[in-house]
Scaffold this motif. Structure first.
Motif, mmCIF file in Angstrom:
data_model
loop_
_atom_site.group_PDB
_atom_site.id
_atom_site.type_symbol
_atom_site.label_atom_id
_atom_site.label_comp_id
_atom_site.label_asym_id
_atom_site.label_seq_id
_atom_site.Cartn_x
_atom_site.Cartn_y
_atom_site.Cartn_z
ATOM 1 N N GLY A 16 0.806 -1.237 0.087
ATOM 2 C CA GLY A 16 -0.043 -0.061 -0.161
ATOM 3 C C GLY A 16 0.837 1.311 0.079
ATOM 4 N N SER A 17 1.921 1.355 0.813
ATOM 5 C CA SER A 17 2.721 2.352 0.852
ATOM 6 C C SER A 17 3.433 2.606 -0.429
ATOM 7 C CB SER A 17 3.716 2.487 1.998
ATOM 8 O OG SER A 17 2.874 2.546 3.430
ATOM 9 N N ALA A 18 3.906 1.774 -0.919
ATOM 10 C CA ALA A 18 4.893 1.734 -2.230
ATOM 11 C C ALA A 18 3.923 1.804 -3.181
ATOM 12 C CB ALA A 18 5.424 0.242 -2.344
ATOM 13 N N LEU A 19 2.720 1.552 -3.308
ATOM 14 C CA LEU A 19 1.745 1.819 -4.267
ATOM 15 C C LEU A 19 1.487 3.388 -4.485
ATOM 16 C CD1 LEU A 19 0.163 1.070 -6.765
ATOM 17 C CD2 LEU A 19 -1.831 0.506 -4.965
ATOM 18 N N GLY A 62 7.850 -4.070 -0.485
ATOM 19 C CA GLY A 62 6.419 -3.690 -1.139
ATOM 20 C C GLY A 62 6.743 -3.207 -2.498
ATOM 21 N N ALA A 63 7.631 -2.524 -2.694
ATOM 22 C CA ALA A 63 8.311 -2.040 -3.886
ATOM 23 C C ALA A 63 8.362 -3.169 -4.984
ATOM 24 C CB ALA A 63 9.210 -1.051 -4.077
ATOM 25 N N CYS A 64 9.106 -4.226 -4.596
ATOM 26 C CA CYS A 64 9.458 -5.484 -4.988
ATOM 27 C C CYS A 64 8.284 -6.316 -5.473
ATOM 28 C CB CYS A 64 10.548 -6.174 -4.396
ATOM 29 S SG CYS A 64 12.002 -5.715 -4.401
ATOM 30 N N THR A 65 7.221 -6.259 -4.631
ATOM 31 C CA THR A 65 6.128 -6.888 -4.989
ATOM 32 C C THR A 65 5.149 -6.241 -5.950
ATOM 33 O OG1 THR A 65 5.753 -7.755 -2.734
ATOM 34 C CG2 THR A 65 3.648 -7.612 -3.976
ATOM 35 N N LEU A 66 5.139 -4.965 -5.852
ATOM 36 C CA LEU A 66 4.693 -4.158 -7.255
ATOM 37 C C LEU A 66 5.459 -4.563 -8.449
ATOM 38 C CD1 LEU A 66 4.122 -0.716 -5.576
ATOM 39 C CD2 LEU A 66 2.288 -2.383 -6.267
ATOM 40 N N ILE A 67 6.696 -4.551 -8.556
ATOM 41 C CA ILE A 67 7.413 -4.953 -9.540
ATOM 42 C C ILE A 67 7.065 -6.376 -10.156
ATOM 43 C CG2 ILE A 67 9.790 -5.594 -10.505
ATOM 44 C CD1 ILE A 67 10.878 -3.236 -8.804
ATOM 45 N N PHE A 68 6.934 -7.316 -9.004
ATOM 46 C CA PHE A 68 6.404 -8.630 -9.514
ATOM 47 C C PHE A 68 5.230 -8.717 -10.082
ATOM 48 C CE2 PHE A 68 4.513 -12.715 -8.428
ATOM 49 C CZ PHE A 68 5.196 -13.647 -8.946
ATOM 50 N N LEU A 69 4.155 -8.052 -9.558
ATOM 51 C CA LEU A 69 2.938 -7.737 -9.880
ATOM 52 C C LEU A 69 2.734 -7.362 -11.428
ATOM 53 C CD1 LEU A 69 0.964 -6.820 -6.851
ATOM 54 C CD2 LEU A 69 0.815 -9.064 -7.829
ATOM 55 N N PHE A 70 3.414 -6.272 -11.656
ATOM 56 C CA PHE A 70 3.475 -5.481 -12.960
ATOM 57 C C PHE A 70 3.996 -6.468 -13.885
ATOM 58 C CE2 PHE A 70 3.675 -1.146 -10.463
ATOM 59 C CZ PHE A 70 2.296 -1.050 -10.233
ATOM 60 N N MET A 71 5.255 -7.131 -13.649
ATOM 61 C CA MET A 71 5.784 -7.885 -14.553
ATOM 62 C C MET A 71 4.907 -9.129 -14.994
ATOM 63 S SD MET A 71 8.514 -6.829 -16.175
ATOM 64 C CE MET A 71 9.205 -8.200 -16.736
ATOM 65 N N LYS A 72 4.163 -9.550 -13.732
ATOM 66 C CA LYS A 72 3.360 -10.865 -13.856
ATOM 67 C C LYS A 72 2.253 -10.250 -15.047
ATOM 68 C CE LYS A 72 0.460 -14.228 -11.825
ATOM 69 N NZ LYS A 72 -0.015 -14.732 -10.768
ATOM 70 N N TRP A 73 1.608 -9.035 -15.020
ATOM 71 C CA TRP A 73 0.616 -8.698 -15.726
ATOM 72 C C TRP A 73 1.223 -8.522 -17.197
ATOM 73 C CZ3 TRP A 73 -0.447 -4.930 -19.142
ATOM 74 C CH2 TRP A 73 -1.888 -4.971 -19.696
ATOM 75 N N LEU A 74 2.349 -7.871 -17.095
ATOM 76 C CA LEU A 74 2.896 -7.682 -18.542
ATOM 77 C C LEU A 74 3.390 -8.999 -19.292
ATOM 78 C CD1 LEU A 74 5.202 -4.734 -17.625
ATOM 79 C CD2 LEU A 74 3.326 -4.564 -19.547
ATOM 80 N N VAL A 168 -3.702 -3.256 -8.864
ATOM 81 C CA VAL A 168 -3.089 -3.543 -7.407
ATOM 82 C C VAL A 168 -4.149 -3.171 -6.250
ATOM 83 C CG1 VAL A 168 -1.216 -3.098 -5.894
ATOM 84 C CG2 VAL A 168 -0.759 -3.462 -8.525
ATOM 85 N N THR A 169 -4.697 -2.026 -6.584
ATOM 86 C CA THR A 169 -5.679 -1.706 -5.474
ATOM 87 C C THR A 169 -6.765 -2.584 -5.388
ATOM 88 O OG1 THR A 169 -5.084 0.853 -5.689
ATOM 89 C CG2 THR A 169 -7.149 0.005 -4.411
ATOM 90 N N GLU A 170 -7.447 -2.951 -6.517
ATOM 91 C CA GLU A 170 -8.332 -4.237 -6.807
ATOM 92 C C GLU A 170 -8.005 -5.447 -5.882
ATOM 93 O OE1 GLU A 170 -9.849 -3.982 -10.547
ATOM 94 O OE2 GLU A 170 -10.802 -2.063 -10.149
ATOM 95 N N ALA A 171 -6.609 -5.633 -6.338
ATOM 96 C CA ALA A 171 -6.180 -6.999 -5.963
ATOM 97 C C ALA A 171 -6.097 -6.953 -4.366
ATOM 98 C CB ALA A 171 -4.809 -7.122 -6.440
ATOM 99 N N LEU A 172 -5.305 -6.014 -3.815
ATOM 100 C CA LEU A 172 -5.306 -5.641 -2.311
ATOM 101 C C LEU A 172 -6.677 -6.009 -1.674
ATOM 102 C CD1 LEU A 172 -2.594 -3.038 -2.215
ATOM 103 C CD2 LEU A 172 -2.325 -4.948 -1.454
ATOM 104 N N PHE A 173 -7.748 -5.262 -2.153
ATOM 105 C CA PHE A 173 -9.087 -5.407 -1.606
ATOM 106 C C PHE A 173 -9.632 -6.761 -1.804
ATOM 107 C CE2 PHE A 173 -9.553 -0.596 -2.342
ATOM 108 C CZ PHE A 173 -9.799 -0.290 -0.902
ATOM 109 N N ARG A 174 -9.368 -7.346 -2.576
ATOM 110 C CA ARG A 174 -9.634 -8.894 -2.815
ATOM 111 C C ARG A 174 -8.931 -9.664 -1.750
ATOM 112 N NH1 ARG A 174 -9.213 -7.874 -8.366
ATOM 113 N NH2 ARG A 174 -7.512 -8.894 -8.682
ATOM 114 N N ALA A 175 -7.671 -9.470 -1.759
ATOM 115 C CA ALA A 175 -6.913 -9.980 -0.339
ATOM 116 C C ALA A 175 -7.539 -9.988 0.957
ATOM 117 C CB ALA A 175 -5.600 -9.998 -0.800
ATOM 118 N N ASP A 176 -7.833 -8.743 1.082
ATOM 119 C CA ASP A 176 -8.433 -8.373 2.269
ATOM 120 C C ASP A 176 -9.514 -8.944 2.484
ATOM 121 O OD1 ASP A 176 -6.112 -6.860 3.202
ATOM 122 O OD2 ASP A 176 -6.998 -4.887 2.627
ATOM 123 N N GLY A 177 -10.497 -9.142 1.665
ATOM 124 C CA GLY A 177 -11.667 -9.873 1.627
ATOM 125 C C GLY A 177 -11.740 -11.565 1.817
ATOM 126 N N ASP A 178 -10.714 -11.957 1.418
ATOM 127 C CA ASP A 178 -10.451 -13.406 1.692
ATOM 128 C C ASP A 178 -10.030 -13.795 2.999
ATOM 129 O OD1 ASP A 178 -11.073 -13.735 -1.005
ATOM 130 O OD2 ASP A 178 -9.217 -13.816 -1.954
#
Length: 178
Positions: A16-19, A62-74, A168-178
């Motif tokens: 969240g902070s990195a985002l 968190g920044a590394c997680t963003l890089i991972f998520l962005f690269m996974k999407w790409l 990423v925000t939507e993924a975070l909300f889904r993860a909080d809901g699980d």
């Protein structure tokens, strides 16, 4: 055989902070500002100063997680078109980083590209980097720029300047809901 850099072994960190920091930079660029908003920069600086050592590590993870998520999407987006993500992302990143010598020293570029390649091949960028020691102060800005450039590439591909942040925000909300 499982890799020691497998993402299942990596801490997600404070995504969240990195985002928030990346989103702030994206908004500044899209508003046409070449300099950061002084008020926003003061808030980010105040936030960064308030972090203890463990919390700062969480933001780095968190920044590394963003890089991972962005690269996974790409990776998935490029694979849908039978293209290799590394071939299409790395040259763009290297070229852009080389145009930013005041922000990114040349010796930081291989490390940032290593993070991207690790993420692009399904490895944790955070765990990959930790193999080589602790983060240096000189790597902080290049790390932020790397996450920013990946987010911006996603936004350009989708023709939506908020897509990467929203994803990423939507993924975070889904993860909080699980």
């Amino acid at each position: 055989m499982s890799s020691p850099c497998d993402p299942k072994h990596a801490p997600a960190g404070d995504v969240g902070s990195a985002l928030m920091m990346i989103d702030s930079r994206l908004k500044a660029v899209h508003e046409g500002r070449t300099e950061p908003d002084p008020e926003q920069q003061a808030l980010i600086s105040q936030f960064a100063a308030s972090l203890g050592p463990g919390e700062a590590d969480d933001v780095l993870d968190g920044a590394c997680t963003l890089i991972f998520l962005f690269m996974k999407w790409l990776r998935l987006a490029y694979e849908d078109h039978d293209k290799d993500v590394i071939e299409y992302v790395v040259p763009n990143l290297v070229g852009t980083m080389r145009m930013l010598p005041k922000s990114i020293r040349p010796e930081a570029i291989p490390t940032m590209i290593g993070l991207v390649v690790a993420a692009g091949t399904g490895l944790s960028p955070s765990l990959w980097r930790k193999q080589y020691g602790y983060w240096t102060r000189e790597e902080m800005t290049p790390l932020e720029v790397t996450a920013f450039l990946l987010a911006e590439q996603i936004n350009r591909l989708t023709d939506d300047q908020d897509f990467a942040t929203r994803m990423v925000t939507e993924a975070l909300f889904r993860a909080d809901g699980d």
